[in-house]
Design an enzyme around this catalytic site. Structure first.
Site, PDB file in Angstrom:
ATOM      1  N   ASP A  64       0.936  -1.149  -0.078  1.00  0.00           N
ATOM      2  CA  ASP A  64      -0.002   0.121  -0.031  1.00  0.00           C
ATOM      3  C   ASP A  64       1.015   1.276  -0.018  1.00  0.00           C
ATOM      4  OD1 ASP A  64      -3.264  -0.674   0.429  1.00  0.00           O
ATOM      5  OD2 ASP A  64      -1.842  -2.080   1.461  1.00  0.00           O
ATOM      6  N   ASN A 211       3.642   0.297   7.202  1.00  0.00           N
ATOM      7  CA  ASN A 211       4.619   0.955   6.320  1.00  0.00           C
ATOM      8  C   ASN A 211       5.586  -0.172   5.768  1.00  0.00           C
ATOM      9  OD1 ASN A 211       5.511   3.068   4.749  1.00  0.00           O
ATOM     10  ND2 ASN A 211       6.261   4.323   6.343  1.00  0.00           N
ATOM     11  N   HIS A 212       5.943   0.225   4.511  1.00  0.00           N
ATOM     12  CA  HIS A 212       6.927  -0.607   3.771  1.00  0.00           C
ATOM     13  C   HIS A 212       8.538   0.022   4.326  1.00  0.00           C
ATOM     14  CE1 HIS A 212       4.960  -2.787   0.533  1.00  0.00           C
ATOM     15  NE2 HIS A 212       4.076  -1.417   0.588  1.00  0.00           N
ATOM     16  N   THR A 213       9.274  -0.884   4.191  1.00  0.00           N
ATOM     17  CA  THR A 213      10.806  -0.603   4.559  1.00  0.00           C
ATOM     18  C   THR A 213      11.287  -0.777   3.068  1.00  0.00           C
ATOM     19  OG1 THR A 213      11.548  -2.780   5.011  1.00  0.00           O
ATOM     20  CG2 THR A 213      10.565  -1.213   6.984  1.00  0.00           C
ATOM     21  N   LEU A 226       7.548  -5.130   6.429  1.00  0.00           N
ATOM     22  CA  LEU A 226       6.775  -4.169   6.691  1.00  0.00           C
ATOM     23  C   LEU A 226       7.009  -3.858   8.105  1.00  0.00           C
ATOM     24  CD1 LEU A 226       3.547  -5.222   4.724  1.00  0.00           C
ATOM     25  CD2 LEU A 226       5.066  -3.452   3.947  1.00  0.00           C
TER      26      LEU A 226
END
Length: 763
Positions: A64, A211-213, A226
């Site tokens: 996302d 959140n993504h890394t 994530l």
């Protein structure tokens, strides 16, 4: 004693040795955010805000929004994209509506369901709610509406009375909304999101609590882990259409997020913010002492997020230095125009198309001012400045000096004129702790095992404290062991029959397991979080939690000795509430039974459980409140029943010189004050006094580190163990973080508790 009975409560006033004892602002750099454009909710890639550090997480969330401001927290994401409930179009389940009838409009305007819904829609809603409530960890209040055209696939879901979810909404993860909330069409709420009462969310808004890394540039970002810090939104918040709130943000009560805002930092209570990135515009409800009050003329079509109609300029420019509640440079140079909703005007901040003077504009000079002030730490710095100004101007520091010492108060009051000295001291403290962490751990290692301090008997807690200290200061496991060996040892201590981890004998061998042992109860916290930090978990069922059915919980809670031994009662609640976090076989309805019982017996006047006693004043109820609220309301992300009353009680307690005079501080008593004040911080109640207390206690804590040994549990023998050890070090490191965070300066420490004393709820 059966495994389901409460552990034996310690004698009044006792503090057993083994059991002594959520929002950051995120990163500063703003990347390429979206600016409120409509996104087809079926597409999975949205916003980029490159501020990551990269952490490990169970990567089961789909893809996302990227807000790489990760803080190192591990998350267990739960966000698949399955559709929930009977997906009809207004007709009975399994049928199609008659030709020409189409979708029932109440699916998109759920506030009209009670008055206008078709019979077929009512039947569909009944069936849908039956399906939802049959799922684990799902609670729907009375008068709730969830559109059959919404996609709701949550690991845990709680919707308060009269809360609505409209068509097209996409909701996944661990989600909690209070009463009278509205989620308008095509809103996305994902990850770990907690919302209070009476909050209205406009259409096409995204609240993204994960959140993504992208720490490894050689790996495609969507294949990387994530993380989640979660989003916390208070009561009576007005969120306009096309707003984006990114992971880790706390939005204060009674605030307004103007349409199109991209919120990357915490929003104070009562503030109106807008723009990309969002910045402070004006007050809806000004704090005490602030003159910039909010425009209340929304009924006439004026934008509540706009500047004064007479100026048409950014209200921050009205003062020479700007008003830096949210200090960041806006790449777009302005604020997304609030959008008018013809169907639910209460849910979207409106603006009059003909009144261009109400749209805030950013002048080049003010942009430069905002860019300069952003270097000082954003909203956290502003919060600290507000507190410091209050302490310096209203004499609050002097009002509590009797308990904490006049000399200490004078030092703190002198420092309150600015945060530079405080931040330098915090950074120096943390750097010293990191530099000497290996020495502290070596000192507690007797060649075979960890002990709290040289010459003491081995304990389970010493191993757990060593793991927490190493994680906090070194970002690794203790250097005397390795991860696999630590996991094997901790898991091997758990009794398979009861799930309890017993204390150790003098040779370090586990004693017979029983939940009647107060150390075993505390080990639910200590061992559970140590294993969590090591990426593991308990191997056996925790019978303390799994055997208790919801119908038995209220009587057990109410039968604890709150009046005679509130600390012991709170310690049992802490253990039980934590067992509910780790144990996955808990009967449905158990959590609701626990929180309902605690709310019923809380004193509305004091906000706590139990009463003051002649022998030790408020010590027992305040310390018991910390233990009980830590393991329940804080750890599970639930709102407290009477938060402002808690503030009053705690501020009364810290005037008791028996426990808070110079030389009488110990880690238990200070933590049991610091955590409740932090937990209730969003109320803003008596903020200047809270700031004064935080500064005075912090001043004492920062001077307690001893070379190569860490921090003692107590300031002097009169207050407890005054030799430095692992328990004192772990607890005071966490205390320093909480006190610094109350003053908006915790970022200067460069660490954040992730174990027993973590500030965020446990996912």
């Amino acid at each position: 004693m059966t495994p389901t009975e409460p552990a034996a409560v310690p004698p009044a006033g006792a503090r057993p040795g083994g059991g002594a004892d959520e929002y950051p602002t995120g990163g500063d750099t703003v990347g390429a955010h979206t600016t409120g454009d409509t996104v087809d909710p079926r597409i999975s890639h949205d916003t980029v805000d490159p501020r990551t550090t990269g952490d490990t997480v169970d990567p089961r969330i789909s893809h996302d929004t990227v807000d790489p401001r990760t803080t190192g927290d591990t998350v267990n994401p739960r966000t698949s994209q399955d559709t929930v409930g009977p997906r009809t179009t207004g007709g009975p389940v399994g049928t199609h509506p008659p030709r020409g009838v189409g979708i029932d409009p109440v699916e998109y305007s759920p506030w009209e369901f009670a008055a206008k819904a078709r019979p077929s829609t009512r039947e569909t809603q009944r069936l849908l709610q039956e399906e939802l409530t049959a799922r684990p960890e799902t609670h729907l209040g009375t008068g709730v509406f969830v559109s059959s055209l919404a996609s709701v696939d949550c690991e845990a879901l709680s919707l308060g009375d009269r809360t609505y979810v409209a068509a097209g909404a996409y909701i996944t993860g661990t989600i909690s909304l209070g009463r009278d909330c509205s989620v308008n069409p095509y809103t996305v709420i994902r990850g770990d999101v907690r919302i209070g009462d009476a909050t209205r969310i406009g259409a096409h808004t995204s609240l993204l609590g994960f959140n993504h890394t992208m720490a490894d540039p050689t790996v495609e970002f969507f294949r990387q882990p994530l993380v989640s810090r979660g989003i916390e939104i208070g009561d009576d918040v007005w969120i306009g259409s096309h707003v984006v709130v990114l992971d880790g943000v706390r939005v204060g009560s009674r605030s307004v997020l103007a349409a199109g805002a991209v919120v990357t930092k915490d929003v104070p209570d009562g503030a109106i913010v807008g723009g990309n990135p969002a910045r402070f515009l004006k007050w809806r409800i000004a704090p005490e002492g602030e003159s910039d009050s909010a425009d209340t003329s929304t009924s006439s079509g004026a934008d509540p997020a706009a500047s004064s109609p007479s100026s048409g300029t950014d209200p921050a420019a009205a003062s020479p230095s700007g008003d830096p509640r949210l200090r960041e440079t806006s790449p777009s140079g302005g604020v997304g125009a609030p959008e008018t909703s013809p169907s639910d005007s209460a849910d979207t901040p409106e603006t009059s198309p003909s009144d261009g003077a109400d749209t805030p504009e950013t002048s080049p000079s003010n942009n430069a001012d905002l860019a300069e002030t952003s270097k000082s730490g954003g909203v956290e710095a502003r919060r600290h400045a507000d507190f410091a100004a209050a302490v310096a101007s209203d004499g609050s520091a002097a009002s509590v000096s009797g308990a904490l010492g006049t000399a200490r108060t004078e030092h703190v009051a002198a420092e309150a004129v600015g945060d530079g000295t405080l931040r330098v001291r915090l950074a120096a403290f943390a750097n010293r702790a990191r530099a000497e962490a290996r020495d502290v751990l070596d000192r507690a290692w007797d060649g075979k095992r960890y002990v709290d301090r040289p010459g003491t008997a081995p304990t389970v807690r010493a191993w757990c404290d060593a793991i927490e200290i190493a994680d906090l200061l070194l970002g690794d496991v203790p250097p005397q062991s390795d991860r696999d060996a630590l996991v094997q040892r901790l898991r091997g201590w758990q009794d398979a029959a009861t799930g309890a981890v017993p204390p150790l004998d003098a040779a370090g061998v586990p004693l017979p397991a029983s939940w009647s042992d107060e150390d075993a109860a505390y080990h639910v916290l200590a061992v559970g979080y140590a294993l969590d930090l090591l990426g593991s978990s308990f191997p056996h069922e925790l019978r303390l939690a799994s055997d208790l059915t919801p119908d038995r919980v209220p009587a057990l809670v109410e039968g604890l000795p709150w009046q005679l031994n509130a600390w012991g009662a709170g310690a049992w609640i802490d253990a039980y509430g934590t067992a509910l976090v780790w144990e996955r076989t808990v009967p449905a309805g158990t959590s609701d039974a626990l929180f309902g019982a605690l709310a019923r017996i809380a004193d509305p006047v004091s906000g706590v459980w139990g009463s003051a006693r002649d022998s030790d004043g408020l010590l027992q109820p305040v310390n018991g409140f910390y233990r009980a609220s830590r393991g329940t309301f804080a750890q599970h992300g639930r709102p407290l029943p009477y938060p402002t009353a808690v503030v009053d009680t705690v501020l009364t307690h810290v005037t008791d010189e028996r426990f808070f005079a110079a030389g009488r501080l110990n880690a238990c008593n200070v933590l049991d004050v610091a955590h409740p004040l932090w937990l209730t911080r969003s109320t803003g109640h008596r903020a200047s006094e809270v700031a004064a207390i935080a500064r005075q206690l912090l001043d004492a804590a920062l001077g307690m580190w001893q070379d190569g040994a860490g921090i003692p549990f107590a300031e002097s023998p009169a207050a407890g163990v005054s030799a430095p050890g692992l328990q004192g070090t772990e607890m005071w490191l966490s205390i320093v973080w909480y006190l610094a965070d109350l003053l908006g300066a915790s970022d200067a420490l460069g660490y954040r508790p992730r174990g027993v004393h973590r500030p965020e709820p446990r996912p």
